[in-house]
Structures are given as C-alpha cells and as structure tokens.
Design a protein around this motif. Structure first.
Motif, short mmCIF file in Angstrom:
data_model
loop_
_atom_site.label_atom_id
_atom_site.label_comp_id
_atom_site.label_asym_id
_atom_site.label_seq_id
_atom_site.Cartn_x
_atom_site.Cartn_y
_atom_site.Cartn_z
N ASN A 174 -2.02 10.78 -3.00
CA ASN A 174 -2.84 11.97 -3.30
C ASN A 174 -2.88 12.99 -2.16
OD1 ASN A 174 -4.31 10.02 -1.97
ND2 ASN A 174 -6.24 10.54 -2.94
N PRO A 198 4.72 5.28 3.11
CA PRO A 198 4.12 6.22 2.17
C PRO A 198 4.17 5.66 0.75
CG PRO A 198 6.33 6.96 2.78
CD PRO A 198 6.06 5.70 3.56
N GLY A 228 9.29 2.62 0.04
CA GLY A 228 9.42 1.60 -1.01
C GLY A 228 8.11 1.49 -1.76
N ALA A 229 8.06 0.53 -2.69
CA ALA A 229 6.86 0.39 -3.51
C ALA A 229 5.96 -0.74 -3.00
CB ALA A 229 7.29 0.17 -4.96
N GLY A 233 5.13 -2.71 0.73
CA GLY A 233 3.77 -2.71 1.31
C GLY A 233 3.33 -4.14 1.62
N ALA A 234 3.57 -5.04 0.66
CA ALA A 234 3.17 -6.44 0.85
C ALA A 234 3.92 -7.07 2.03
CB ALA A 234 3.41 -7.23 -0.43
N THR A 248 -5.00 2.79 2.51
CA THR A 248 -5.74 3.66 1.60
C THR A 248 -5.07 3.56 0.24
OG1 THR A 248 -6.35 5.19 3.36
CG2 THR A 248 -6.53 6.01 1.12
N GLY A 249 -5.87 3.31 -0.79
CA GLY A 249 -5.32 3.20 -2.13
C GLY A 249 -6.34 2.61 -3.08
N ILE A 256 -6.30 -7.39 -2.90
CA ILE A 256 -5.12 -8.26 -2.67
C ILE A 256 -4.86 -8.35 -1.17
CG2 ILE A 256 -2.61 -8.47 -3.00
CD1 ILE A 256 -2.93 -7.02 -5.68
N ILE A 257 -4.93 -7.21 -0.49
CA ILE A 257 -4.65 -7.18 0.96
C ILE A 257 -5.68 -8.03 1.71
CG2 ILE A 257 -4.63 -5.67 3.00
CD1 ILE A 257 -3.29 -3.55 1.25
N LEU A 272 -10.79 2.78 -0.12
CA LEU A 272 -10.44 2.48 -1.51
C LEU A 272 -11.00 3.52 -2.47
CD1 LEU A 272 -11.07 -1.35 -1.11
CD2 LEU A 272 -8.94 -0.09 -0.74
N GLY A 273 -11.29 3.10 -3.67
CA GLY A 273 -11.67 4.06 -4.72
C GLY A 273 -13.06 4.65 -4.55
N CYS A 305 -10.09 10.50 -3.76
CA CYS A 305 -10.97 9.33 -3.83
C CYS A 305 -12.43 9.73 -3.76
CB CYS A 305 -10.61 8.34 -2.73
SG CYS A 305 -10.41 9.12 -1.14
N GLU A 402 -13.05 4.53 -11.86
CA GLU A 402 -12.33 5.63 -11.22
C GLU A 402 -11.17 6.07 -12.12
OE1 GLU A 402 -9.83 4.87 -7.70
OE2 GLU A 402 -10.87 6.54 -6.75
P1 NAI Z 1 -1.94 1.62 -5.26
O1 NAI Z 1 -3.14 1.09 -4.59
O2 NAI Z 1 -1.06 0.66 -5.99
O3 NAI Z 1 -1.01 2.37 -4.19
C1 NAI Z 1 -1.38 2.74 -2.89
C2 NAI Z 1 -0.32 2.28 -1.90
O4 NAI Z 1 -0.30 0.85 -1.84
C3 NAI Z 1 1.10 2.69 -2.24
O5 NAI Z 1 1.77 3.01 -1.03
C4 NAI Z 1 1.68 1.43 -2.85
O6 NAI Z 1 3.09 1.34 -2.74
C5 NAI Z 1 1.03 0.36 -2.01
N1 NAI Z 1 0.92 -0.95 -2.62
C6 NAI Z 1 0.92 -1.28 -3.94
N2 NAI Z 1 0.79 -2.62 -4.10
C7 NAI Z 1 0.73 -3.16 -2.86
C8 NAI Z 1 0.58 -4.49 -2.36
N3 NAI Z 1 0.46 -5.54 -3.17
N4 NAI Z 1 0.54 -4.67 -1.02
C9 NAI Z 1 0.62 -3.62 -0.18
N5 NAI Z 1 0.76 -2.36 -0.60
C10 NAI Z 1 0.81 -2.11 -1.92
O7 NAI Z 1 -2.39 2.77 -6.24
P2 NAI Z 1 -1.60 3.35 -7.51
O8 NAI Z 1 -1.11 2.23 -8.36
O9 NAI Z 1 -0.61 4.33 -7.03
O10 NAI Z 1 -2.77 4.10 -8.28
C11 NAI Z 1 -3.62 3.38 -9.18
C12 NAI Z 1 -5.05 3.84 -9.07
O11 NAI Z 1 -5.55 3.59 -7.78
C13 NAI Z 1 -5.24 5.32 -9.26
O12 NAI Z 1 -5.31 5.67 -10.60
C14 NAI Z 1 -6.55 5.54 -8.54
O13 NAI Z 1 -7.63 5.22 -9.38
C15 NAI Z 1 -6.49 4.57 -7.41
N6 NAI Z 1 -6.04 5.21 -6.14
C16 NAI Z 1 -7.00 5.48 -5.20
C17 NAI Z 1 -6.64 6.14 -4.04
C18 NAI Z 1 -7.63 6.46 -3.01
O14 NAI Z 1 -7.38 7.34 -2.19
N7 NAI Z 1 -8.74 5.81 -2.95
C19 NAI Z 1 -5.27 6.58 -3.81
C20 NAI Z 1 -4.32 6.21 -4.83
C21 NAI Z 1 -4.73 5.56 -5.96
#
Ligand code: NAI
Ligand code: MG
Length: 493
Positions: A174, A198, A228-229, A233-234, A248-249, A256-257, A272-273, A305, A402
C-alpha cells in the motif's frame, strides 16, 4: 449555440464539472525489462532463474519482470548482511553512518518525480499522493533517522546503545517506497544491516531504491533487497541468522510470523490491520470533518491500515453529514493514477478488487444500505467506486473486518460514552479520529480510544518524528520517532 458551447466545455451540471486529462509524463522514467535481486551491493540473478511479472493495475499491462528469490537467494542476502555487519557497518563511527543515510535521502529527493511515477504505475495510487505524500515522506524518514545515527547514546544516558545485527524486513503493497523507508532508515541508522522484501505486486520502487543505495556508496551488503511472494518472506522469517523481524501487512500473516519465531531469540515488530473509527460530534466544523472523512477512507483507495473505515456520527447531525458525504463522493474522480486530477486510482490487484467486491455483497446481505457514487470508471484495470454503507450494526462484518478498499461504514451515536464503547468494540486498535469544537471532548476521546494514533480535527497526518503503531490485533511495537529506532537496538551498561 450556447448549448453547444457548454457541451464542448464538457460541463456536467449533475455533478460538478469534468477536467480535461492531465497525465503526468512518463518520459523521464527508466524502467528495465527485468530486475534481479540486490545482494551485496550488486544486482544478482536468482539461483532458480525464476521471474514473475509486475503489472500496472490501471491497465493490466505487464511493466517488468521481477526475480523470484528462493530460500537459497535469501540465504545469500543474509550472509552478505552478516558480513557487512561484522566487518564494516557495526565498526563504522556512528556519524559516518549518518552521512550515508543523508546521501540516500538527498538522492531520493533528486529523483522524486521518477519515484512518484513508478509508484503510481506499479501500485495504482494517484500521482498526487505518490508525489505529495509517499515520496517526500520517504525522504523525510531517511533525513530524520540520519540525524539519530550519532545521537542514540544520548537517548539512554550513561548506557551504550548497540545494534542487534541483521534485520529481516517484510513490507506490504500500500505504501511501497514509504514502508521501505520506515523499515530501512531506523535499522541502518542504529548500525544494523538489512534484508528487505517488498510485496510481490509492488517491487519496483524498492528496486529503484536499491539503485539509489548503490549510488550513495553505502558499503556493500548493508542493505539487501530480495523480491518474491510469501514463500520468500517466510524464508527471511525462518532464517536462523536473523536477529530481528519487522513486518507490515495482514494480521493473518503477522500471526504466522509470531508463531514461527516463538521460542527463538529473534526480536520482532508487527504493524498489522486496522479498522479505525472516525467520530464526528454535533459541534464539529461539519464541512471540514466531511473533507477529513473523505480523505481518511478514500485516500489511496482505502489501502491504508489506518484508514478511517468506520464513521460514527452524532445522531442530531447524521442526516446532514451523510448528505454532504454523498455530495462530496459524487465529485471524486476515479481513474488513471497518473492523471493529476485523479482522487481515487486503481485497486492494487485483481485479488484485492475481488475481496472488496465480496465485502460489498456481504454488507448488502447483512441488510446494510449501500450507496456508491455514480461516476464512470475505466473498463480496463481494477477500479472501484467510493462506497458508503448505512444501516449497519456493530456486529456487521463490514463494520468488524478490514476491507482495505474505498468502503465506509456509517453508524450513529448519542453520547460520548456510547461512541467510545462502540469504537473500541473491535479486535483492532491502530488509529482513530475525532472531530469536535470542544477540547475537553478531544481529551476524553483520545485518552479512552484503544488505538495507537488518534487524530483530532484532522486525519492521516504523518511525520517521521511521531511514533505509529497498534494496540490489540493491530500489532506490536512502534515505527517513527525515537520509539521507532528502539526495536533495532539493545541498551547495555
Ligand atoms: P500479506 O500480509 O499477505 O502481505 C504482506 C507482505 O507479507 C508481502 O510482502 C507478502 O509477500 C508477505 N508475506 C505473505 N505471506 C508471508 C509469510 N507466510 N511469511 C512472511 N511474509 C509473508 O497481505 P496481502 O495478502 O497482500 O493482503 C491481504 C489483506 O491484508 C489486505 O486485504 C488487507 O486487509 C491486509 N493488509 C494490511 C496491510 C497493512 O498495512 N496493515 C498491508 C497489506 C495488506
Ligand atoms: Mg504491480
């Protein structure tokens, strides 16, 4: 005759008016066909030879190919980061570290226009935001933490502030460049080295930042960027030679982390969210509040977020506020992210657009009343109209979960106590907003809202000096300010 002239001018009396297209030029922007991993100061092909496409969500066209880093590639990056930490970075006088970071900040400023255009092309956000918010704030973060590099000992008088070692950092889509700055700047200012990943839909500005870092002369291996995806990250999270994870995500991946690193010595921060409450009292400056609400949820397509995705309006002004909100929504321009007039750009990915559409259905099935602006949206690309739900309850999923899109859920309240209870009745606690003319109400609400940041009579204001982070399921730790550097250090006698 007069009628024809008006038509030529494209005046639309139903809404407000239409602007002629004003697209930002892409001519000065250089994007390679393919990007490798940035390891030990050099762009390096991935071991697997695998690449994936990054697309422009506004056109659905491929922009470039991005390397898909495997666990072996991540290992190479961690080895480079460890070597740089042991041999160079942890030994360098702190003020020398600061000089490199100032240089990174200045180069970002020099290349600001290029960064803004690429951010909008790769992620879909309006150029006005990437140009006025993301890129200047990213530079500001590097400037700010450059200043801390040689002053950290003063933050803990009589003690020694020492780095942790190698930090693994994983960021979302984002605010791609800004999140990279939030992560890298405090980490390296404190003397750590970094492996950053990223998000898979928005790798380009992080890779451009890698070019800036290389051009700044930062010693090889201090910052490594792997793309990568989730699997990549894992591999960072689970690498045994990493001392700290910053993520951040989504809350789901955050959990999971947390589980993966439980029982290890790794430190962590998680951002997080959120599901922020924006609260308008009857004594607020209503027009100003409406503008703030619109900015709080429709800004960056709601991919924020801390988006003000829940609105609480005091009952006596609800009708007026909702009418004004709808009027304002009608004037929002949804479309080409590179157009300087665009208010709402493209949704970041097809998956995210589907998720938003799914929530619209859920909201309607739960009995919510859905209102969307009547604007035209492009037929190609991932776009969504600004949307408002009324007649929703505390238990509605569109109120509790969210959505991460331009969707606002509106509820009413009568008393301060009632709204505080409703606003806090949520698993998240990242941010909030309060709109009132009364200072006493601001103090009461801000002190009782269980949220990391609460804005008063404004929204989404950011500054590198100010800490940001969540309560409850919104995460652990703070970023920004002195608080933001503390998770990257240990304090010793
Ligand atoms: P995500 O949490 O899967 O992705 C964020 C980052 O984590 C990306 O770089 C991704 O490659 C990485 N990632 C994914 N699985 C991982 C794992 N098992 N271990 C380590 N790294 C990992 O979020 P996603 O799927 O892109 O979006 C889904 C929902 O998450 C969104 O609809 C939103 O609600 C929320 N979100 C919240 C954010 C925030 O700033 N709080 C940012 C992005 C998404
Ligand atoms: Mg993309």
């Amino acid at each position: 005759m007069a009628k024809k002239k008006l038509k030529d001018l494209k005046v639309n009396f139903n809404t407000s008016w239409e602007y002629a297209p004003a697209p930002e030029s892409k001519d000065h922007v250089k994007i390679n066909d393919r990007y490798d991993l940035f390891i030990n100061g050099k762009f390096t092909a991935p071991q697997s030879g695998k690449y994936f496409d990054t697309i422009n969500p506004a056109t659905e066209k491929k922009i470039a190919e991005i390397a898909d880093a495997s666990a072996e590639d991540v290992n190479m990056a961690v080895v480079a980061a460890r070597k740089a930490y042991d041999n160079v970075w942890s030994k360098l006088p702190a003020k020398e570290r600061g000089k490199y970071i100032y240089r990174i900040a200045r180069i970002i400023q020099e290349r600001a226009r290029e960064f803004a255009v690429i951010e909008s092309m790769d992620g879909g956000k309006p150029i006005r935001e990437s140009r006025d918010v993301d890129v200047p704030l990213a530079a500001a973060h590097f400037f700010y933490y450059a200043g801390w590099a040689d002053k950290l000992d003063y933050a803990a008088p009589g003690k020694k502030v020492r780095p942790l070692g190698v930090a693994g950092q994983i960021i979302p889509w984002n605010f791609p460049l800004l999140m990279a700055a939030w992560k890298i700047a405090p980490a390296i200012a404190a003397g750590n080295t970094v492996v950053l990943k990223p998000a898979e839909t928005t790798s380009l500005t992080a890779l451009k930042l890698a070019e800036v870092i290389r051009d700044s002369g930062l010693p090889d291996g201090v910052v490594n960027i792997v793309t990568g995806a989730g699997v990549t990250g894992a591999a960072i999270v689970n690498h045994p030679d990493i001392n700290k994870i910053a993520f951040t995500g989504s809350t789901e991946v955050g959990k999971i982390i947390q589980r993966s690193i439980a029982g290890t010595n790794k430190k962590y921060t998680l951002e997080l969210g959120g599901k922020a409450a924006n609260i308008i009292f009857e004594d607020a400056a209503i027009d100003q509040a409406v503008e703030g609400i619109v900015n709080g949820i429709f800004f960056n397509q709601g991919h924020v977020c801390c988006a003000g995705s829940r609105l609480f309006v005091q009952e006596s002004i609800a009708e007026t506020v909702i009418r004004k909100l709808k009027d304002r929504m009608e004037t929002l321009i949804v479309g080409d992210p590179l157009d300087k007039n665009t208010d709402i750009g493209a949704i970041n990915s097809k998956d995210q657009l589907n998720k938003i559409k799914q929530y619209i259905k859920i909201g309607m099935n739960e009995g919510g009343t859905c209102y969307q602006s009547s604007c035209a949206i492009p037929t190609k690309g991932y776009f969504h109209r600004p949307t408002l739900f009324t007649n929703v309850s505390q238990s509605s999923r569109v109120v509790q979960e969210e959505i991460f899109g331009p969707v606002l859920a509106v509820q009413t309240f009568r008393t301060v106590e009632e709204v505080i209870e409703k606003a806090n009745n949520i698993p998240y606690g990242l941010s909030g907003g309060v709109w009132t003319d009364k200072g006493s109400k601001i103090f009461k609400v801000t002190s009782q809202l269980r949220a990391g940041v609460v804005w008063a009579n404004t929204y989404n204001k950011f500054d590198p000096t100010s800490p940001f982070g969540g309560y409850k399921e919104s995460g652990v730790g703070r970023e920004g300010g002195l608080h933001g550097v503390m998770p990257y250090v240990k304090i010793e006698n």
